[in-house]
Design an enzyme around this catalytic site. Structure first.
Site, mmCIF file in Angstrom:
data_model
loop_
_atom_site.group_PDB
_atom_site.id
_atom_site.type_symbol
_atom_site.label_atom_id
_atom_site.label_comp_id
_atom_site.label_asym_id
_atom_site.label_seq_id
_atom_site.Cartn_x
_atom_site.Cartn_y
_atom_site.Cartn_z
ATOM 1 N N CYS A 126 0.871 -1.187 0.000
ATOM 2 C CA CYS A 126 0.000 0.000 0.000
ATOM 3 C C CYS A 126 0.901 1.229 0.000
ATOM 4 O O CYS A 126 1.661 1.449 0.950
ATOM 5 C CB CYS A 126 -0.923 0.015 1.215
ATOM 6 S SG CYS A 126 -1.799 1.596 1.348
ATOM 7 N N HIS A 146 -6.460 3.299 3.851
ATOM 8 C CA HIS A 146 -6.505 4.158 2.667
ATOM 9 C C HIS A 146 -7.623 3.811 1.695
ATOM 10 O O HIS A 146 -7.819 4.510 0.696
ATOM 11 C CB HIS A 146 -5.136 4.171 1.976
ATOM 12 C CG HIS A 146 -4.085 4.817 2.828
ATOM 13 N ND1 HIS A 146 -3.291 4.104 3.695
ATOM 14 C CD2 HIS A 146 -3.757 6.122 2.994
ATOM 15 C CE1 HIS A 146 -2.503 4.941 4.350
ATOM 16 N NE2 HIS A 146 -2.764 6.160 3.942
ATOM 17 N N LYS A 297 -9.982 15.102 2.358
ATOM 18 C CA LYS A 297 -10.269 16.154 1.387
ATOM 19 C C LYS A 297 -11.577 15.873 0.671
ATOM 20 O O LYS A 297 -12.383 16.762 0.448
ATOM 21 C CB LYS A 297 -9.144 16.186 0.341
ATOM 22 C CG LYS A 297 -8.064 17.178 0.666
ATOM 23 C CD LYS A 297 -7.334 17.527 -0.615
ATOM 24 C CE LYS A 297 -5.838 17.485 -0.385
ATOM 25 N NZ LYS A 297 -5.054 17.428 -1.589
#
Ligand code: MSP
Length: 502
Positions: A126, A146, A297
């Site tokens: 990852c 993630h 975000k």
């Protein structure tokens, strides 16, 4: 004089800093400032982690050369630390020449110690975590942190013989030679030893943006080996060694739970292989979520630390971030809670208390310390004992708890004694009540110094313009001086409407 070496994680420069980064840096700063005030010889290290695939990809996406990209983002971290009044002794960048040379030396030493062997690696990687994942760790085929599918990587690598060092590390953690707090995190690490832990790769064949292995320059150092080494290369390990003998081992590494395994297993193993002393303590911080969700975000819920400094100022931002939830735990932040807490704890709390006490001293004693003596010294000593204890255990929230208690006590004392009524009847007790109140705000000012240095300085200067030249014990023990003329105190925490108008 004892030495105190404290570090934060070095932050990836793939993006600008957010409040999670600010949180661990402020926490480290509080401890560094406390130890300096106590008279310890402190080295406080923070910095940026700039190599590896994650940064390489981010630079590519930004259309920049990796170094230029790193320069831009590293500057954003150091700017934020300036704005937050972070007092680091050194800001390390893993692209610094001293660090790169130090890592080269470390790799050579690991090889010479037979801690490294060659082999082939095939596994899931990852890039977000910068680590190999096992099938078992995946959730629906994705990295749980993630939420992305890891890449399958097959390459020739150099491996670090972690297995060789694990029994000793387990024993050291079990014996508290390496302390890990909170307890739950320590248990988590002890639990890891019951699982099958494999050796880790220390090099990457297909990542160009990294430090070349001295003995195999077509490979670059695995970013975690590069990054962890910062804690010693910053002291000159492998180069000039200037600070190493004074400050190593680290007294406290502050880090988030996501990177605990690297610090509790890999880092001690590397140090053992190098024949160096091990870090003394790992303090694991929790994670912020915002309104119940991970800050990201794409969710648009990222709280910008600069925005907080703009609205509340550096001191209040430091306080607000640290007092959202108990240190070491995860916690949720409501975007609106900062303003509410600013008003209750700071504008109506410390700010109002100091203002009130000084205004009454002006009014009733022409700004001079009344002639009396403190009748609350025992109580003050007890607070300090608890405060020192909390700081020695890095229990930042408990130290903040003492501060709140002193504040509430002083407010309650004034409300109960009603100096304004005593003044009306010319009661001689007025001098004692104000002397006690002044003593309380002065002591409170000293206690808040590590958390809110500017505010503490404003309060400290009312009593002594050179207060920062004195050692902590002296400050605590020295009584305020009867008849002394007090200095002016700049406004501490303007109410938010006023702050917004500025
Ligand atoms: N570069 C590595 C660390 C190397 S240390 C030798 C790294 N960097 S990071 O920028 O991704 O994260 C650094 C630290 O930021 C985390 O361990 C954690 O302390 C902090 N946080 C990142 N997100 C966070 C929150 N949402 N909340 C609180 N802190 C978190 O990992």
């Amino acid at each position: 004089m004892s030495k105190f070496y404290i570090t934060t994680p070095i932050y990836y420069v793939n993006d600008k800093p957010h409040i999670g980064h600010a949180y661990s840096t402020i926490a480290a700063d509080v401890l560094a400032r406390y130890h300096r005030l106590k008279g310890d010889q402190v080295f406080f290290l923070t910095g940026t982690d700039e190599h590896g695939k994650k940064i390489q990809n981010a630079a590519e996406a930004a259309g920049l050369e990796p170094k230029e990209f790193c320069d831009q983002n590293a500057a954003k971290f150091s700017l934020l630390w300036d704005r937050l009044d972070i007092s680091q002794d050194h800001f390390i960048r893993t692209t610094d020449d001293q660090h790169k040379r130090g890592v080269g030396h470390i790799l050579d030493q690991l090889k010479a110690a037979n801690a490294i062997y060659e082999g082939d690696y095939e596994g899931l990687y990852c890039v977000g975590c910068e680590r190999f994942l096992t099938e078992k760790e995946l959730v629906d085929g994705l990295c749980p942190d993630h939420k992305k599918a890891p890449e399958m990587i097959k390459e020739h690598n150099y491996f670090f013989n972690l297995k060789k060092y694990l029994p000793e590390i387990a024993r050291l953690i079990d014996d508290n030679k390496i302390k890990i707090i909170p307890e739950a995190r320590r248990n988590e690490v002890l639990g890891l030893f019951k699982q099958d832990i494999s050796d880790f790769s220390i090099s990457r064949e297909n990542v160009q943006w990294g430090i070349p292995l001295p003995f195999a320059p077509d490979h670059t150092a695995y970013v975690w080996v590069d990054a962890l080494s910062n804690y010693i290369t910053a002291l000159g390990y492998g180069t000039d060694n200037k600070l190493f003998d004074t400050f190593w081992p680290a007294d406290v590494h502050i880090l988030g739970k996501d990177i605990l395994k690297f610090h509790a297993l890999f880092w001690p193993a590397i140090l053992l292989a190098l024949g160096q002393e091990l870090s003394r303590k790992i303090v694991v911080t929790g994670f912020f979520t915002v309104d119940g969700q991970k800050m990201s975000k794409s969710l648009g819920n990222v709280i910008d630390p600069h925005g907080l400094v703009d609205t509340f100022g550096a001191d209040a931002t430091r306080y607000l971030l640290l007092s959202q939830f108990p240190f070491g735990h995860d916690g949720d932040v409501k975007a609106t809670s900062f303003a509410v807490q600013y008003t209750s704890d700071l504008a109506n709390g410390v700010g109002n208390l100091v203002n009130r006490v000084l205004a009454m001293t002006d009014k009733y004693f022409a700004g001079q310390v009344p002639v009396a003596a403190s009748t609350q010294q025992d109580q003050i000593n007890t607070w300090w004992e608890r405060y020192h204890q909390a700081m020695a255990n890095q229990a930042i929230d408990q130290a903040l708890g003492v501060i709140k208690e002193v504040n509430a006590f002083a407010d309650g004392y004034i409300d109960q004694e009603k100096p304004w009524s005593l003044a009306k009847t010319n009661d001689p007790k007025l001098a004692e009540v104000l002397f006690n109140s002044l003593t309380l705000i002065r002591q409170l000012g000293i206690m808040i110094y590590p958390f809110m240095p500017e505010t503490a300085d404003k309060i400290g200067r009312v009593f002594d313009s050179e207060w920062q030249d004195h050692a902590l014990e002296q400050l605590i023990q020295a009584p305020i001086v009867a008849d002394a003329k007090l200095g002016q105190c700049d406004p501490l925490f303007p109410r938010l409407v006023e702050a917004a108008k500025e």
